[in-house]
Design a protein around this motif. Structure first.
Motif, PDB file in Angstrom:
ATOM      1  N   CYS A 115       0.810  -1.224   0.000  1.00  0.00           N
ATOM      2  CA  CYS A 115       0.000   0.000   0.000  1.00  0.00           C
ATOM      3  C   CYS A 115       0.842   1.273   0.000  1.00  0.00           C
ATOM      4  O   CYS A 115       0.420   2.306  -0.531  1.00  0.00           O
ATOM      5  N   GLN A 116       2.037   1.204   0.577  1.00  0.00           N
ATOM      6  CA  GLN A 116       2.780   2.442   0.832  1.00  0.00           C
ATOM      7  C   GLN A 116       4.097   2.588   0.080  1.00  0.00           C
ATOM      8  O   GLN A 116       4.548   3.717  -0.132  1.00  0.00           O
ATOM      9  N   THR A 117       4.751   1.506  -0.275  1.00  0.00           N
ATOM     10  CA  THR A 117       6.086   1.632  -0.885  1.00  0.00           C
ATOM     11  C   THR A 117       6.198   0.930  -2.232  1.00  0.00           C
ATOM     12  O   THR A 117       7.300   0.646  -2.693  1.00  0.00           O
ATOM     13  N   GLY A 118       5.075   0.614  -2.844  1.00  0.00           N
ATOM     14  CA  GLY A 118       5.129  -0.037  -4.158  1.00  0.00           C
ATOM     15  C   GLY A 118       5.755  -1.411  -4.120  1.00  0.00           C
ATOM     16  O   GLY A 118       6.343  -1.861  -5.100  1.00  0.00           O
ATOM     17  N   GLY A 119       5.647  -2.091  -2.994  1.00  0.00           N
ATOM     18  CA  GLY A 119       6.213  -3.433  -2.854  1.00  0.00           C
ATOM     19  C   GLY A 119       7.639  -3.467  -2.354  1.00  0.00           C
ATOM     20  O   GLY A 119       8.175  -4.535  -2.040  1.00  0.00           O
ATOM     21  N   ARG A 120       8.270  -2.296  -2.246  1.00  0.00           N
ATOM     22  CA  ARG A 120       9.670  -2.244  -1.826  1.00  0.00           C
ATOM     23  C   ARG A 120       9.765  -2.343  -0.296  1.00  0.00           C
ATOM     24  O   ARG A 120       9.004  -1.720   0.430  1.00  0.00           O
ATOM     25  N   LEU A 121      10.742  -3.146   0.160  1.00  0.00           N
ATOM     26  CA  LEU A 121      10.993  -3.268   1.595  1.00  0.00           C
ATOM     27  C   LEU A 121      11.977  -2.188   2.028  1.00  0.00           C
ATOM     28  O   LEU A 121      12.989  -1.960   1.371  1.00  0.00           O
ATOM     29  N   LEU A 122      11.682  -1.542   3.135  1.00  0.00           N
ATOM     30  CA  LEU A 122      12.582  -0.548   3.695  1.00  0.00           C
ATOM     31  C   LEU A 122      13.543  -1.234   4.657  1.00  0.00           C
ATOM     32  O   LEU A 122      13.179  -2.219   5.311  1.00  0.00           O
ATOM     33  N   SER A 123      14.747  -0.749   4.756  1.00  0.00           N
ATOM     34  CA  SER A 123      15.787  -1.398   5.551  1.00  0.00           C
ATOM     35  C   SER A 123      15.392  -1.515   7.018  1.00  0.00           C
ATOM     36  O   SER A 123      14.968  -0.546   7.649  1.00  0.00           O
ATOM     37  N   ASP A 124      15.511  -2.726   7.542  1.00  0.00           N
ATOM     38  CA  ASP A 124      15.217  -3.002   8.949  1.00  0.00           C
ATOM     39  C   ASP A 124      16.446  -3.636   9.583  1.00  0.00           C
ATOM     40  O   ASP A 124      16.971  -4.636   9.087  1.00  0.00           O
TER      41      ASP A 124
END
Length: 314
Positions: free
Chosen positions: A265-274
């Motif tokens: 919903c928010q990043t176009g399917g991209r994972l943000l670094s965790d």
């Protein structure tokens, strides 16, 4: 930490109980909660409360003498109201008690770090952080504050110098409602997305504030928490997004806080670094939610209706 909706509910509940009443006495049981010495906290005795208001995440009691009693609950501080006169202060959690002729206002904190604070001040200048009130601002004022510094949207929303009263929980909900990435830079946001963020901020904060205020008119707020079952993403790591069903992901920070978001919903399917997941996967760190679902299906998704159990702060 109680944020704008929760603090507003406290203000409504307190106004109906203590406005126009004199403080008969103050009992302080924690030596660290009172952060000022001049004027002394003992001078509250006999003073009358003429107004209760919110200043950011602080609650302010305007006193007839011209002084201000300012209380910041921080993460684990909470108010409790007892109709009992001079009610006993809870042994382990109690910080202070304010006695009135109709009951007792108790200040507690369920944390060994004791960060909650009481200030008695002659002016509110030192507590002014400069952030605009999001529910009172126009879109132009909101956009000006948003673009004043080039931060991520998550950081901008939670910066008290820009916006007053928004913290970790409701920033997550606002960004999810607006379908915006928490990592998007504020000065690179399109005019259309800035309007979307403004509308989402207004909607989310009003919805929760109206709900809590309605409840506070009936009874004193008892369960003030940053984690609500009805929330979309905050505190819902690995649970399904209520919009698309994708497992909610997170960005974990060194101070034990985290940002929750839906990658579809928010990043176009991209994972943000965790940090925690990156340490686990090293070079196999996935770039998209699809890669994560392939590599670690049990981590990326859960059975419908399943819930993550987490320790909640009161």
């Amino acid at each position: 930490m109680p944020e704008l909706p929760d603090v507003t509910a406290y203000v409504v509940a307190l106004e109906s109980r203590v406005r126009g009443r004199a403080i008969l006495g103050v009992r302080v049981t924690s030596p660290f909660v009172v952060r000022t010495f001049d004027p002394p906290i003992s001078s509250l005795k006999g003073d009358q409360i003429v107004r209760v208001s919110r200043l950011g995440k602080r609650i302010v009691f305007d006193l007839q003498s011209g002084l201000y009693l300012v209380i910041h609950l921080m993460i684990a501080g909470r108010f409790k109201w007892s109709d009992e006169l001079k009610a006993k202060v809870p042994g382990k959690l109690g910080l202070a008690a304010f006695d009135f002729d109709n009951g007792t206002l108790l200040l507690t904190e369920a944390s060994p770090k004791k960060r909650a604070s009481i200030h008695l001040a002659r002016s509110l200048d030192e507590f002014q952080r400069g952030g605009i009130e999001p529910l009172e601002s126009t879109f132009a004022q909101f956009e000006e504050a948003l673009r004043r510094e080039n931060h991520t949207l998550k950081r901008s929303l939670t910066d008290p110098r820009l916006f007053s009263g928004i913290g970790n929980a409701y920033s997550d909900e606002i960004l999810h409602r607006g379908k915006l990435s928490p990592a998007q830079l504020s000065q690179r946001l399109t005019a259309e997305d800035a309007r979307t963020l403004y509308d989402a901020t207004q909607t989310v904060l009003r919805e929760w504030t109206d709900r809590f205020v309605a409840e506070a008119r009936g009874k004193f707020p008892e369960k003030v928490t940053a984690f609500r079952p009805e929330m979309a993403v905050h505190g819902k790591y690995k649970e399904p997004c209520p919009v698309c069903g994708t497992a909610v992901q997170r960005i974990a920070y060194a101070d034990d806080t985290e940002t929750n978001y839906c990658p579809r919903c928010q990043t176009g399917g991209r994972l943000l670094s965790d940090r925690s997941l990156a340490r686990l996967l090293h070079d196999d760190w996935p770039k998209t939610i699809e890669e994560l679902e392939e590599k670690m299906p049990q981590r990326a998704s859960k059975a419908p209706g399943a819930r993550t159990t987490r320790k909640d702060k009161p």
